[in-house]
Scaffold this motif. Structure first.
Motif, PDB file in Angstrom:
ATOM      1  N   ASN A  13       0.791  -1.260   0.000  1.00  0.00           N
ATOM      2  CA  ASN A  13       0.000   0.000   0.000  1.00  0.00           C
ATOM      3  C   ASN A  13       0.808   1.287   0.000  1.00  0.00           C
ATOM      4  O   ASN A  13       0.270   2.348   0.301  1.00  0.00           O
ATOM      5  CB  ASN A  13      -0.984   0.055   1.180  1.00  0.00           C
ATOM      6  N   SER A  14       2.096   1.202  -0.335  1.00  0.00           N
ATOM      7  CA  SER A  14       2.885   2.436  -0.429  1.00  0.00           C
ATOM      8  C   SER A  14       2.681   3.117  -1.782  1.00  0.00           C
ATOM      9  O   SER A  14       3.131   4.243  -1.992  1.00  0.00           O
ATOM     10  CB  SER A  14       4.371   2.126  -0.216  1.00  0.00           C
ATOM     11  N   GLY A  15       2.004   2.417  -2.706  1.00  0.00           N
ATOM     12  CA  GLY A  15       1.787   2.967  -4.049  1.00  0.00           C
ATOM     13  C   GLY A  15       2.772   2.408  -5.072  1.00  0.00           C
ATOM     14  O   GLY A  15       2.940   2.941  -6.165  1.00  0.00           O
ATOM     15  N   LYS A  16       3.401   1.310  -4.722  1.00  0.00           N
ATOM     16  CA  LYS A  16       4.434   0.706  -5.572  1.00  0.00           C
ATOM     17  C   LYS A  16       3.870   0.271  -6.920  1.00  0.00           C
ATOM     18  O   LYS A  16       4.465   0.540  -7.962  1.00  0.00           O
ATOM     19  CB  LYS A  16       5.023  -0.482  -4.817  1.00  0.00           C
ATOM     20  N   THR A  17       2.724  -0.416  -6.889  1.00  0.00           N
ATOM     21  CA  THR A  17       2.129  -0.881  -8.162  1.00  0.00           C
ATOM     22  C   THR A  17       1.715   0.316  -9.017  1.00  0.00           C
ATOM     23  O   THR A  17       1.947   0.319 -10.238  1.00  0.00           O
ATOM     24  CB  THR A  17       0.888  -1.766  -7.878  1.00  0.00           C
ATOM     25  N   SER A  18       1.135   1.333  -8.377  1.00  0.00           N
ATOM     26  CA  SER A  18       0.729   2.521  -9.128  1.00  0.00           C
ATOM     27  C   SER A  18       1.955   3.161  -9.796  1.00  0.00           C
ATOM     28  O   SER A  18       1.903   3.540 -10.967  1.00  0.00           O
ATOM     29  CB  SER A  18       0.079   3.564  -8.216  1.00  0.00           C
ATOM     30  N   ASN A 115       6.045   8.890  -1.310  1.00  0.00           N
ATOM     31  CA  ASN A 115       4.786   8.970  -2.076  1.00  0.00           C
ATOM     32  C   ASN A 115       3.638   9.494  -1.199  1.00  0.00           C
ATOM     33  O   ASN A 115       3.796   9.661   0.005  1.00  0.00           O
ATOM     34  CB  ASN A 115       4.448   7.581  -2.639  1.00  0.00           C
ATOM     35  N   ASP A 118       0.353  14.274  -1.886  1.00  0.00           N
ATOM     36  CA  ASP A 118      -0.925  15.018  -1.954  1.00  0.00           C
ATOM     37  C   ASP A 118      -1.667  14.898  -0.610  1.00  0.00           C
ATOM     38  O   ASP A 118      -2.211  15.877  -0.091  1.00  0.00           O
ATOM     39  CB  ASP A 118      -1.788  14.519  -3.124  1.00  0.00           C
ATOM     40  N   SER A 144       3.813  12.341  -5.847  1.00  0.00           N
ATOM     41  CA  SER A 144       2.449  11.836  -5.715  1.00  0.00           C
ATOM     42  C   SER A 144       2.131  11.131  -7.024  1.00  0.00           C
ATOM     43  O   SER A 144       2.073  11.778  -8.078  1.00  0.00           O
ATOM     44  CB  SER A 144       1.460  12.981  -5.486  1.00  0.00           C
ATOM     45  N   VAL A 145       2.003   9.828  -6.961  1.00  0.00           N
ATOM     46  CA  VAL A 145       1.736   9.084  -8.199  1.00  0.00           C
ATOM     47  C   VAL A 145       0.364   9.479  -8.739  1.00  0.00           C
ATOM     48  O   VAL A 145       0.193   9.697  -9.936  1.00  0.00           O
ATOM     49  CB  VAL A 145       1.818   7.554  -7.974  1.00  0.00           C
TER      50      VAL A 145
HETATM   51  C1  BGO Z   1      -6.626   2.277  -4.132  1.00  0.00           C
HETATM   52  N1  BGO Z   1      -1.727   9.575  -3.596  1.00  0.00           N
HETATM   53  C2  BGO Z   1      -2.893   9.035  -3.169  1.00  0.00           C
HETATM   54  N2  BGO Z   1      -3.796   9.812  -2.591  1.00  0.00           N
HETATM   55  N3  BGO Z   1      -3.159   7.715  -3.315  1.00  0.00           N
HETATM   56  C3  BGO Z   1      -2.206   6.957  -3.919  1.00  0.00           C
HETATM   57  C4  BGO Z   1      -0.978   7.475  -4.392  1.00  0.00           C
HETATM   58  C5  BGO Z   1      -0.735   8.879  -4.215  1.00  0.00           C
HETATM   59  O1  BGO Z   1       0.301   9.435  -4.585  1.00  0.00           O
HETATM   60  N4  BGO Z   1      -0.279   6.461  -4.922  1.00  0.00           N
HETATM   61  C6  BGO Z   1      -1.024   5.350  -4.809  1.00  0.00           C
HETATM   62  N5  BGO Z   1      -2.184   5.652  -4.203  1.00  0.00           N
HETATM   63  P1  BGO Z   1      -0.899   0.516  -4.742  1.00  0.00           P
HETATM   64  P2  BGO Z   1       1.076  -1.164  -3.451  1.00  0.00           P
HETATM   65  C7  BGO Z   1      -7.923   2.792  -3.665  1.00  0.00           C
HETATM   66  O2  BGO Z   1      -6.473   1.296  -4.795  1.00  0.00           O
HETATM   67  O3  BGO Z   1      -0.172   1.061  -5.923  1.00  0.00           O
HETATM   68  C8  BGO Z   1      -3.287   4.741  -3.845  1.00  0.00           C
HETATM   69  O4  BGO Z   1       0.388  -2.137  -2.532  1.00  0.00           O
HETATM   70  C9  BGO Z   1      -9.063   2.054  -3.890  1.00  0.00           C
HETATM   71  N6  BGO Z   1      -8.958   0.847  -4.570  1.00  0.00           N
HETATM   72  O5  BGO Z   1      -4.536   4.355  -5.874  1.00  0.00           O
HETATM   73  O6  BGO Z   1      -1.876  -0.589  -4.982  1.00  0.00           O
HETATM   74  C10 BGO Z   1      -3.631   3.784  -4.946  1.00  0.00           C
HETATM   75  O7  BGO Z   1       1.349  -1.725  -4.796  1.00  0.00           O
HETATM   76  C11 BGO Z   1     -10.281   2.574  -3.422  1.00  0.00           C
HETATM   77  O8  BGO Z   1      -5.559   3.010  -3.764  1.00  0.00           O
HETATM   78  O9  BGO Z   1       0.106   0.108  -3.586  1.00  0.00           O
HETATM   79  C12 BGO Z   1      -4.261   2.657  -4.144  1.00  0.00           C
HETATM   80  O10 BGO Z   1       2.298  -0.585  -2.812  1.00  0.00           O
HETATM   81  C13 BGO Z   1     -10.309   3.780  -2.756  1.00  0.00           C
HETATM   82  O11 BGO Z   1      -2.864   3.941  -2.760  1.00  0.00           O
HETATM   83  C14 BGO Z   1      -3.441   2.648  -2.850  1.00  0.00           C
HETATM   84  C15 BGO Z   1      -9.173   4.476  -2.536  1.00  0.00           C
HETATM   85  O12 BGO Z   1      -1.594   1.736  -4.022  1.00  0.00           O
HETATM   86  C16 BGO Z   1      -2.338   1.601  -2.836  1.00  0.00           C
HETATM   87  C17 BGO Z   1      -7.960   3.981  -2.990  1.00  0.00           C
HETATM   88  C18 BGO Z   1     -10.115   0.051  -4.818  1.00  0.00           C
END
Ligand code: BGO
Length: 272
Positions: A13-18, A115, A118, A144-145
């Motif tokens: 949930n750090s946003g790695k996949t994004s 990350n 925002d 901020s991805v």
């Molecule tokens: C959901 N900012 C914000 N605000 N959110 C972010 C950012 C950022 O810079 N980067 C990523 N996210 P992953 P891992 C979600 O999926 O990439 C969010 O585990 C949701 N999903 O969008 O999956 C990203 O790979 C429903 O959020 O992380 C995701 O590291 C409601 O952080 C979450 C709200 O990112 C995890 C968010 C059904």
């Protein structure tokens, strides 16, 4: 020309996949890591196909306990990536930096992307990335991805050549009593491990990490000397080896975070 491998490492949930999707686009291949049902994903940097990003499983630590941690550890130690990009959730800095302290010990050039900036800004928090970078000894970049901000600087980092010696001193230094013990263990094992991984192996031996102890096949005499050093330090610091390292990591991080974060509410308290 062989591609340069760069590993993306971070907590779940750090946003790695994004970030991985943003940097690679549709150009990804997916499989499994050998022997485990953990997904393996890699892809080329959109702007430079000579850079291959390896998306490692989300992990909290590099201990040998879970399949995800095992996969990440083996990759980082044995496949010699060119660089690491550690993605940290800025809204949960202390917890995320625990992994960073371990990654720094691997002797691989690294940058940290903070990350969710925002959300951090919306919460009224200021993270001083320069102070964090100074304390950690590696570049720290706010991103901020979701808002697609700060990503150009990340791409620049990923395309850097490695400088010789870049990583030599960039790892946390702990309590003097522990450092004396680590220094002695280093002296005993330095002939048996690559120079850049010396800190990693030293700390793992001090923690009595079973997999590292098994793998290193040190002589019985050296093992006994190491055990004696650990036991003396445990007595002096009144804790077991593994807990000493965990506590030292948390102390290091909490001091660094206290110096690097300002919350808006703290400001209000001071002026009112
Ligand atoms: C959901 N900012 C914000 N605000 N959110 C972010 C950012 C950022 O810079 N980067 C990523 N996210 P992953 P891992 C979600 O999926 O990439 C969010 O585990 C949701 N999903 O969008 O999956 C990203 O790979 C429903 O959020 O992380 C995701 O590291 C409601 O952080 C979450 C709200 O990112 C995890 C968010 C059904």
């Amino acid at each position: 020309m062989t591609k340069r491998q760069i590993a993306l490492v971070g907590n779940p949930n750090s946003g790695k996949t994004s970030l991985f999707n943003e940097l690679t686009g549709t150009n990804q291949s997916v499989g499994n890591w050998p022997g485990v049902t953990v997904e393996r994903k890699s892809g080329n940097l959109k702007e430079n196909h000579q850079i291959e990003l390896q998306d490692l499983p989300g992990i909290y630590s590099l201990s040998p306990y879970s399949p995800e941690e095992g996969v990440a550890r083996d990759y980082l130690l044995e496949e010699h990536p060119h660089r690491l990009l550690n993605i940290v959730d800025g809204t949960n800095l202390e917890r995320n930096l625990y992994l960073s302290t371990q990654l720094l010990e691997l002797g691989i050039p690294m940058a940290i992307a903070i990350n969710m900036m925002d959300v951090v800004v919306k919460e009224g928090t200021i993270i001083n990335c320069e102070k964090l970078a100074y304390g950690l000894g590696v570049p720290v970049l706010p991103i901020s991805v979701v808002k697609k901000s700060g990503l150009d600087k990340i791409k620049e980092q990923l395309q850097l050549e490695n400088n010789l010696g870049e990583k030599e001193i960039a790892y946390p230094i702990y309590d003097d009593r522990l450092e004396v013990a680590l220094n002695e263990i280093e002296g005993l094992i330095k002939a048996y491990v690559p120079k850049h991984q010396l800190r990693w192996f030293t700390i793992k031996l001090f923690e009595r990490d079973v997999k590292v102890v098994e793998k290193m096949t040190l002589s019985k005499d050296i093992q006994a000397e190491i055990e004696e050093i650990i036991q003396i330090t445990e007595k002096i610091m009144d804790e077991d080896g593994e807990s000493i390292i965990i506590n030292e990591r948390y102390d290091f991080i909490s001091q660094l975070v206290a110096l690097s974060i300002v919350k808006e509410k703290d400001f209000k308290l001071t002026v009112s």
